[in-house]
Motif scaffolding. Sequence first.
Motif, PDB file in Angstrom:
ATOM      1  N   ASN A 133       0.829  -1.212   0.000  1.00 41.04           N
ATOM      2  CA  ASN A 133       0.000   0.000   0.000  1.00 41.04           C
ATOM      3  C   ASN A 133       0.859   1.255   0.000  1.00 41.04           C
TER       4      ASN A 133
ATOM      5  N   THR B  46      -3.793   8.830  -2.817  1.00 40.10           N
ATOM      6  CA  THR B  46      -3.789   7.739  -1.849  1.00 40.10           C
ATOM      7  C   THR B  46      -5.208   7.281  -1.546  1.00 40.10           C
TER       8      THR B  46
ATOM      9  N   GLN C   1      -8.286   6.427   0.511  1.00 36.77           N
ATOM     10  CA  GLN C   1      -8.660   6.996   1.815  1.00 36.77           C
ATOM     11  C   GLN C   1      -9.247   5.915   2.731  1.00 36.77           C
TER      12      GLN C   1
ATOM     13  N   ARG D  77      -3.832   8.942   4.223  1.00 42.31           N
ATOM     14  CA  ARG D  77      -4.847   7.903   4.025  1.00 42.31           C
ATOM     15  C   ARG D  77      -6.202   8.298   4.603  1.00 42.31           C
TER      16      ARG D  77
END
Length: 401
Positions: free
Chosen positions: A19, A181, A183, A226
């Motif tokens: 990630n 990114t 969320q 994030r």
Amino acid sequence: APKKSPSPLAPKKKPLAPNFMLIGKLLLIIDGPAALSHTPALLSGLRSAGRFRTTVAATPSAEMFLPLLALSALSGAPAKAYSELTEDDLRQADVVLLAPVSGHFLAELASGDAWTRLTDNGRRRVLAAVARLEAENGAVIAPDGAQLLSEDNVVLALGAMGAVTVASPEACVEAVCTALTPQDFAGQTVLLTAGPTIEDADPARFVSNRSTGRMGAALAKVAARRGAKVIFVHGPMSWPTPQAPTIRAIAVRSAEEMCNAVLAEVPQATVAILCAAVADYTPVAYSHEKIKKEGTDATFALLLKRTPDILATVGALEQKPFLVGFAAETQNLTDNAAAKLRKKNCDMLCANDITEPGCGFAVPTNRLTILFADGRREDLPLLAKEEVAARVLDIVKREMG
């Protein structure tokens, strides 16, 4: 000691998908003389982030100060004039960043068909950092679909042209990273502690440790990207405090101050990651005068007492958040960390061997052994601390279900 086997009743966990690396294409449109001071630092920050391809398009007023050849060299990709942007250029962009941009140019864009093309009818993220003369009054009105960047403004001196204020290059980089990114921490409030604490003995001396706060700062930055709301309680760090609209930093000095701040903030947290290197001991008494050397004595004794145990205090709460502890060890890492996890009632604990090269304080990398309350263990390889932070948050997200 033999490793404990996971409980047969413990649910099997899915393997983690990476990630950390973000894949995306950024279209950077620059405008006006502020580009001369702002754009080189911005492009340097974007290239250091290393996650996306940046195409620069310059208006005529920006090209007067930074020619396209220079912009190509700084960005690592061919730059072009704004007037030469094609539908294909726009279609390929995942995010558009207007930085720096004059209020006049932004208003012109918003009033015509170009804005619809730029935003893809509201489907594409557009970020704007407006450069304004210090003497300018009145608020900038954001066009529909644009996010104005105003956090962490800097003043750029432009010689005879005066000075302008604009969102800093660092703030622009963070905004782009956040826009690219997923969320997956939206709706979460993450309470983070970082850095050392300082326990003062007199006006000149104190008890502390080698922590810089770099690991905690990386966790705060990645959590904010994030989508988390981050409460960042930190001691006197030598590493810069992370800046983002969703990070609220609370500076403290001593372990007692950090404990009080954490207990005041923890009721609103859904996750608590206590990464600070809190001093275990503090002087029993503070001397308001500098302690002097006495005679020819070669030794000096300073009486110390235990500081509050912040991790254990949070772990004992009746309604605690998902609790992640950190342990810096020099021997028997797994046994010591497992004992700390049980004693402090953590949901997971991240331990590192600070005697291993690349894993101690004031280094850009870390290697973690992560233990869980049900006896499981995961080992992360030596990674950059920002990537370690992403992996830790991946695991937190997974464990929370």
